[in-house]
Design a protein around this motif. Structure first.
Motif, mmCIF file in Angstrom:
data_model
loop_
_atom_site.group_PDB
_atom_site.id
_atom_site.type_symbol
_atom_site.label_atom_id
_atom_site.label_comp_id
_atom_site.label_asym_id
_atom_site.label_seq_id
_atom_site.Cartn_x
_atom_site.Cartn_y
_atom_site.Cartn_z
ATOM 1 N N GLY A 197 -15.284 -6.638 -41.010
ATOM 2 C CA GLY A 197 -15.831 -7.988 -41.129
ATOM 3 C C GLY A 197 -14.898 -8.958 -41.827
ATOM 4 O O GLY A 197 -15.318 -10.017 -42.276
ATOM 5 N N LYS A 214 -26.915 -7.820 -44.259
ATOM 6 C CA LYS A 214 -26.188 -7.468 -45.473
ATOM 7 C C LYS A 214 -24.875 -8.236 -45.571
ATOM 8 O O LYS A 214 -24.479 -8.678 -46.647
ATOM 9 C CB LYS A 214 -25.926 -5.960 -45.511
ATOM 10 C CG LYS A 214 -27.150 -5.130 -45.843
ATOM 11 C CD LYS A 214 -26.814 -3.648 -45.922
ATOM 12 C CE LYS A 214 -28.040 -2.836 -46.346
ATOM 13 N NZ LYS A 214 -27.736 -1.382 -46.395
ATOM 14 N N ARG A 215 -24.202 -8.392 -44.442
ATOM 15 C CA ARG A 215 -22.936 -9.146 -44.437
ATOM 16 C C ARG A 215 -23.185 -10.608 -44.775
ATOM 17 O O ARG A 215 -22.383 -11.243 -45.478
ATOM 18 C CB ARG A 215 -22.258 -8.988 -43.078
ATOM 19 C CG ARG A 215 -20.841 -9.495 -43.042
ATOM 20 C CD ARG A 215 -20.134 -9.076 -41.764
ATOM 21 N NE ARG A 215 -19.788 -7.668 -41.787
ATOM 22 C CZ ARG A 215 -19.266 -7.007 -40.760
ATOM 23 N NH1 ARG A 215 -19.048 -7.645 -39.617
ATOM 24 N NH2 ARG A 215 -18.961 -5.733 -40.856
ATOM 25 N N TRP A 216 -24.286 -11.138 -44.291
ATOM 26 C CA TRP A 216 -24.652 -12.525 -44.619
ATOM 27 C C TRP A 216 -24.885 -12.675 -46.120
ATOM 28 O O TRP A 216 -24.446 -13.645 -46.731
ATOM 29 C CB TRP A 216 -25.897 -12.911 -43.835
ATOM 30 C CG TRP A 216 -26.416 -14.298 -44.138
ATOM 31 C CD1 TRP A 216 -27.482 -14.621 -44.905
ATOM 32 C CD2 TRP A 216 -25.882 -15.530 -43.664
ATOM 33 N NE1 TRP A 216 -27.655 -15.974 -44.951
ATOM 34 C CE2 TRP A 216 -26.682 -16.561 -44.194
ATOM 35 C CE3 TRP A 216 -24.806 -15.868 -42.857
ATOM 36 C CZ2 TRP A 216 -26.445 -17.908 -43.931
ATOM 37 C CZ3 TRP A 216 -24.573 -17.211 -42.587
ATOM 38 C CH2 TRP A 216 -25.382 -18.209 -43.121
ATOM 39 N N ASP A 229 -19.074 -1.389 -46.185
ATOM 40 C CA ASP A 229 -18.653 -2.187 -45.039
ATOM 41 C C ASP A 229 -17.192 -2.554 -45.224
ATOM 42 O O ASP A 229 -16.861 -3.499 -45.933
ATOM 43 C CB ASP A 229 -19.511 -3.452 -44.932
ATOM 44 C CG ASP A 229 -19.191 -4.273 -43.682
ATOM 45 O OD1 ASP A 229 -18.351 -3.831 -42.882
ATOM 46 O OD2 ASP A 229 -19.789 -5.358 -43.522
ATOM 47 N N ARG A 276 -27.091 -4.477 -40.803
ATOM 48 C CA ARG A 276 -25.697 -4.703 -41.166
ATOM 49 C C ARG A 276 -25.373 -6.191 -41.178
ATOM 50 O O ARG A 276 -24.702 -6.695 -42.096
ATOM 51 C CB ARG A 276 -24.769 -3.989 -40.188
ATOM 52 C CG ARG A 276 -23.305 -4.052 -40.608
ATOM 53 C CD ARG A 276 -22.384 -3.441 -39.573
ATOM 54 N NE ARG A 276 -22.338 -4.243 -38.361
ATOM 55 C CZ ARG A 276 -21.517 -4.011 -37.342
ATOM 56 N NH1 ARG A 276 -20.709 -2.979 -37.376
ATOM 57 N NH2 ARG A 276 -21.521 -4.780 -36.272
ATOM 58 N N TYR A 329 -14.996 -12.291 -40.292
ATOM 59 C CA TYR A 329 -16.250 -12.977 -40.599
ATOM 60 C C TYR A 329 -16.083 -13.867 -41.837
ATOM 61 O O TYR A 329 -16.474 -15.031 -41.842
ATOM 62 C CB TYR A 329 -17.319 -11.922 -40.827
ATOM 63 C CG TYR A 329 -18.728 -12.403 -41.096
ATOM 64 C CD1 TYR A 329 -19.615 -12.628 -40.055
ATOM 65 C CD2 TYR A 329 -19.188 -12.590 -42.402
ATOM 66 C CE1 TYR A 329 -20.921 -13.024 -40.298
ATOM 67 C CE2 TYR A 329 -20.493 -12.986 -42.649
ATOM 68 C CZ TYR A 329 -21.352 -13.208 -41.597
ATOM 69 O OH TYR A 329 -22.639 -13.605 -41.849
ATOM 70 N N ARG A 335 -23.578 -10.840 -48.444
ATOM 71 C CA ARG A 335 -22.264 -10.741 -49.085
ATOM 72 C C ARG A 335 -21.520 -12.058 -48.976
ATOM 73 O O ARG A 335 -20.832 -12.476 -49.909
ATOM 74 C CB ARG A 335 -21.444 -9.615 -48.456
ATOM 75 C CG ARG A 335 -21.875 -8.218 -48.877
ATOM 76 C CD ARG A 335 -21.025 -7.161 -48.189
ATOM 77 N NE ARG A 335 -19.626 -7.296 -48.545
ATOM 78 C CZ ARG A 335 -18.608 -6.989 -47.747
ATOM 79 N NH1 ARG A 335 -18.843 -6.558 -46.531
ATOM 80 N NH2 ARG A 335 -17.366 -7.121 -48.158
#
Length: 335
Positions: A180, A235-237, A177, A232, A183, A239
């Protein structure tokens, strides 16, 4: 009163057709930018030629393609101002954006956010101003106690205090990724101070379709290009959780699941529209219902009628005809 200086970092990848408008929108501000930094992320169109035509008015960095996060990291490393805006090259600032932003940076404020005007790919206004509301104040507990993503515009709608942002940079990169960056900035900085909001639309956010095409497609801006946006997003959360734990030395603990109706309604609608069989739509409804209810209930800007309307939309969508599903999804999700 001495106003803070503001640098603008323009992140560009193959947006030659929009780059002139973007750069000129910064150079023509009523309150001059301290720096205009253009990070070209390995463009293969004529972006470099266009950027170079502005000469010493900008700082141009040419780098290999590495994604949005690497662009943010590179641009931030060159910033010498008090505040910074990361402007996507397909967006543009309104003429008084920087003066509005500078005046809102009181000592306790670490981020100033503002609304956007939605335009189509030809820069024609669609008539939409988003988000409908913005959160402000000390928002740390919304994230830490509830797993709630506070109401914020996308990347170009945020200005950050540089001294505070230094605690977060460089942003974490991940080979799976490369995007983001906004984010992590948006939600990371909310743990370090107050967020101020401006109700005026101070930038133009471009949706990459002509106005007519945009009306006939389900989208929310340019997000959700992934084939599996829910995976996705989760997964970003995760991270974000790991990253916060690293730089905060375990001071902050974030819940296991995030809550954000703005994203979840689009995830839900996209999944329902892809499912032709009724039983598949019912399965999607069952899987996402509890998550959607948490998200609807978390919207303190929704009155009772709005919450009921959102609930009716969630429940009725799987049972509608295909044409009605498309219509209702566009009404709920399109900017």
């Amino acid at each position: 009163m001495n106003l803070p200086t503001v640098s603008v970092v323009i992140c560009n990848y193959n947006y030659a057709q929009f780059l002139v408008e973007c750069i000129e929108s910064v150079l023509n501000q009523s309150y001059a930018a301290h720096q205009v930094i253009v990070i070209d992320d390995g463009s293969t169109d004529n972006s470099i030629e266009i950027a170079e035509s502005f000469g010493e008015q900008i700082i141009l960095v040419k780098k290999k393609n590495g994604g949005q996060i690497s662009g943010y990291n590179e641009g931030f490393s060159l910033c010498t101002a008090d505040a910074i805006i990361f402007l996507d090259a397909d967006d543009a600032l309104e003429p008084n954006a920087l003066i509005w932003v500078a005046e809102r940076f009181t000592p306790d404020v670490v981020k100033v956010q503002y609304k956007l005007k939605v335009v189509d790919q030809d820069s024609n206004p669609t008539g939409s101003v988003l988000p409908s509301s913005l959160d402000s104040g000390n928002l740390k507990n919304e994230l830490l106690l509830k797993g709630k993503l506070y109401k914020s515009p996308p990347g170009s709608g945020n200005a950050y205090r540089v001294a505070t942002l230094k605690k977060l940079f460089p942003l974490p990169s991940d080979s799976h990724d490369l995007h983001g960056a906004d984010y992590f900035c948006i939600y990371g900085i909310s743990l370090l101070g107050e967020v101020a909001s401006i109700s005026e639309p101070l930038f133009r956010y471009r949706v990459h379709a002509p106005a007519e095409a945009a009306r006939n497609a389900l989208s929310f801006g340019n997000a959700l290009k992934s084939a599996d946006p829910i995976t996705r997003a989760n997964k970003r959360w995760q991270r974000l959780k790991s990253w916060v734990a690293d730089w905060s030395e375990q001071q902050y603990l974030i819940p296991g699941q995030f809550i954000d109706f703005t994203q979840q309604k689009v995830f839900y609608a996209a999944a329902i529209l892809k499912a032709d069989r009724f039983i598949e739509r019912i399965d999607i409804f069952a899987e996402q219902f509890d998550w959607l209810m948490l998200a609807i209930n978390s919207r303190d800007d929704f009155n009772v009628l709005k919450k009921i309307a959102a609930l009716v939309w969630v429940i009725s969508l799987p049972f509608c005809t295909k044409s009605l599903r498309i219509y209702l999804s566009k009404k709920m999700c399109n900017p």
